[in-house]
Design a protein around this motif. Structure first.
Motif, mmCIF file in Angstrom:
data_model
loop_
_atom_site.group_PDB
_atom_site.id
_atom_site.type_symbol
_atom_site.label_atom_id
_atom_site.label_comp_id
_atom_site.label_asym_id
_atom_site.label_seq_id
_atom_site.Cartn_x
_atom_site.Cartn_y
_atom_site.Cartn_z
ATOM 1 N N CYS A 61 1.015 -1.241 0.080
ATOM 2 C CA CYS A 61 0.192 -0.005 0.015
ATOM 3 C C CYS A 61 0.906 1.164 -0.137
ATOM 4 C CB CYS A 61 -0.952 0.221 1.323
ATOM 5 S SG CYS A 61 -2.346 -1.081 1.332
ATOM 6 N N THR A 62 0.384 2.421 -0.401
ATOM 7 C CA THR A 62 1.002 3.719 -0.207
ATOM 8 C C THR A 62 1.357 3.899 1.095
ATOM 9 O OG1 THR A 62 -0.346 4.216 -2.237
ATOM 10 C CG2 THR A 62 0.730 6.072 -0.959
ATOM 11 N N GLU A 63 2.515 4.526 1.271
ATOM 12 C CA GLU A 63 2.912 4.879 2.499
ATOM 13 C C GLU A 63 2.068 5.883 3.110
ATOM 14 O OE1 GLU A 63 7.117 6.396 4.976
ATOM 15 O OE2 GLU A 63 6.953 5.560 3.022
ATOM 16 N N VAL A 64 1.684 5.758 4.589
ATOM 17 C CA VAL A 64 0.698 6.693 5.205
ATOM 18 C C VAL A 64 1.279 7.328 6.247
ATOM 19 C CG1 VAL A 64 -1.483 6.968 6.534
ATOM 20 C CG2 VAL A 64 -1.268 5.009 4.389
ATOM 21 N N SER A 65 1.240 8.451 6.468
ATOM 22 C CA SER A 65 1.792 9.354 7.590
ATOM 23 C C SER A 65 1.490 9.074 8.913
ATOM 24 C CB SER A 65 2.006 10.714 7.147
ATOM 25 O OG SER A 65 0.566 11.242 7.294
ATOM 26 N N HIS A 88 -15.620 13.481 7.341
ATOM 27 C CA HIS A 88 -14.253 13.463 7.502
ATOM 28 C C HIS A 88 -13.103 13.048 6.566
ATOM 29 C CE1 HIS A 88 -14.354 14.673 12.032
ATOM 30 N NE2 HIS A 88 -15.552 14.089 11.794
ATOM 31 N N LEU A 89 -13.637 11.982 5.521
ATOM 32 C CA LEU A 89 -12.831 11.566 4.523
ATOM 33 C C LEU A 89 -12.642 12.790 3.553
ATOM 34 C CD1 LEU A 89 -13.717 8.189 3.581
ATOM 35 C CD2 LEU A 89 -11.324 9.088 3.927
ATOM 36 N N GLU A 90 -13.745 13.631 3.305
ATOM 37 C CA GLU A 90 -13.596 14.624 2.615
ATOM 38 C C GLU A 90 -12.470 15.846 2.940
ATOM 39 O OE1 GLU A 90 -16.699 18.005 0.478
ATOM 40 O OE2 GLU A 90 -17.375 16.315 1.600
ATOM 41 N N ALA A 91 -12.794 15.985 4.164
ATOM 42 C CA ALA A 91 -11.991 16.919 4.824
ATOM 43 C C ALA A 91 -10.279 16.457 4.948
ATOM 44 C CB ALA A 91 -12.518 17.339 6.206
ATOM 45 N N ALA A 92 -10.376 15.330 5.183
ATOM 46 C CA ALA A 92 -9.030 15.007 5.338
ATOM 47 C C ALA A 92 -8.033 14.783 4.065
ATOM 48 C CB ALA A 92 -8.827 13.539 5.864
ATOM 49 N N ARG A 93 -8.984 14.841 2.799
ATOM 50 C CA ARG A 93 -8.258 14.969 1.792
ATOM 51 C C ARG A 93 -7.158 14.006 1.354
ATOM 52 N NH1 ARG A 93 -10.417 19.049 -0.953
ATOM 53 N NH2 ARG A 93 -11.339 20.949 0.246
ATOM 54 N N ILE A 94 -7.045 12.706 1.896
ATOM 55 C CA ILE A 94 -6.234 11.893 1.931
ATOM 56 C C ILE A 94 -6.188 11.165 0.781
ATOM 57 C CG2 ILE A 94 -5.083 9.732 3.023
ATOM 58 C CD1 ILE A 94 -6.083 10.684 5.619
ATOM 59 N N LYS A 95 -5.437 10.659 -0.179
ATOM 60 C CA LYS A 95 -5.335 10.013 -1.435
ATOM 61 C C LYS A 95 -4.464 8.705 -1.353
ATOM 62 C CE LYS A 95 -8.011 13.028 -3.362
ATOM 63 N NZ LYS A 95 -9.365 12.900 -3.541
ATOM 64 N N ASN A 96 -5.090 7.661 -1.048
ATOM 65 C CA ASN A 96 -4.522 6.439 -1.089
ATOM 66 C C ASN A 96 -5.598 5.161 -1.016
ATOM 67 O OD1 ASN A 96 -5.333 5.736 1.896
ATOM 68 N ND2 ASN A 96 -3.378 6.904 2.677
ATOM 69 N N GLU A 97 -4.820 3.863 -1.068
ATOM 70 C CA GLU A 97 -6.101 2.849 -1.041
ATOM 71 C C GLU A 97 -7.006 2.550 0.112
ATOM 72 O OE1 GLU A 97 -2.126 2.043 -3.363
ATOM 73 O OE2 GLU A 97 -2.753 2.705 -1.430
#
Length: 234
Positions: free
Chosen positions: A40-44, A69-78
């Protein structure tokens, strides 16, 4: 995870079910492709925390909040896309969720993506298709007890009690505290007329008497006397 409404309150928290049972389809289908250990893409750490909170919202039955919350987080990974698909499915937007799941089946979260597709198919009453997806999910994640439970329930509804029994037993052995699989196991034994074994498992898992009565009411014989839907969130 509430894509299916219920009429029997206890079943809502105990069982994985379908709108209606269909006869098992023995047609042989081409096995689905399972990717080999994709990373998976590395996540901070910050993103990991946010995704964990969003996952908790989904588990608590708050899919609209999770999507916000997903929309607010703007995280782009699997992982984020998988949670987005779960949220869409739980809020009744199965077609949108399906598109995302299909995009993820060749990713590092393929097992959960196949599970999502299986749940959507089962909700639509497409049992053969659901079994195919859940089998792929189980192949990708063989020790995931929730997938074993889902697979077992669809097998039971498809008229395949023996493989369903093995899936439920696997689920409860993998996660002894997973009451959903325990209830499904007891329900299956009741449906098979194996009351003694059902009661033995109930004692082992600490199932209350009123819960046992509700499960007994969900057997085909009881359903004929007093029709009720035995659906539940998947």
């Amino acid at each position: 995870m509430k894509t299916i409404t219920i009429m029997l309150a206890l079943a809502a928290s105990l069982l994985h079910g379908l709108p209606h049972a269909l006869a098992a389809d023995t047609e042989t289908a081409r096995p689905l492709k399972i990717p080999a250990n994709k990373a998976c893409t590395e996540v901070s750490p910050e993103e990991t925390t946010k995704l964990g909170l969003i996952q908790q919202m989904l588990a608590e039955g708050k899919p609209h909040a999770a999507l916000a919350h997903l929309e607010a987080a703007r995280i782009k990974n699997e992982q984020a896309e998988l949670l987005r698909a779960h949220g869409l499915r739980q809020t009744g937007r199965a077609l949108q969720a399906q598109v995302i799941y299909e995009q993820l089946v060749n990713s590092c979260v393929s097992g959960q993506a196949y599970r999502g597709l299986g749940l959507i198919a089962s909700n639509a009453g497409h049992l053969r298709e659901s079994l195919r997806y859940l089998k792929a999910a189980s192949t990708a994640l063989p020790t995931e007890h929730t997938i074993r439970n889902d697979h077992g329930y669809v097998l039971m509804q498809s008229g395949e009690p023996e493989p369903a029994l093995h899936e439920f037993l696997t689920a409860v052995e993998l996660a002894p505290g997973y009451r959903q699989a325990a209830h499904n196991l007891i329900l299956l034994l009741y449906r098979q007329g194996d009351t003694a074994r059902a009661e033995a498992f109930a004692k082992q898992f600490g199932i209350a008497a009123d819960e046992m009565q509700q499960l007994q009411k969900m057997t085909p014989e009881s359903n004929r006397a007093s029709p009720e839907s035995a659906r539940s969130p998947l």
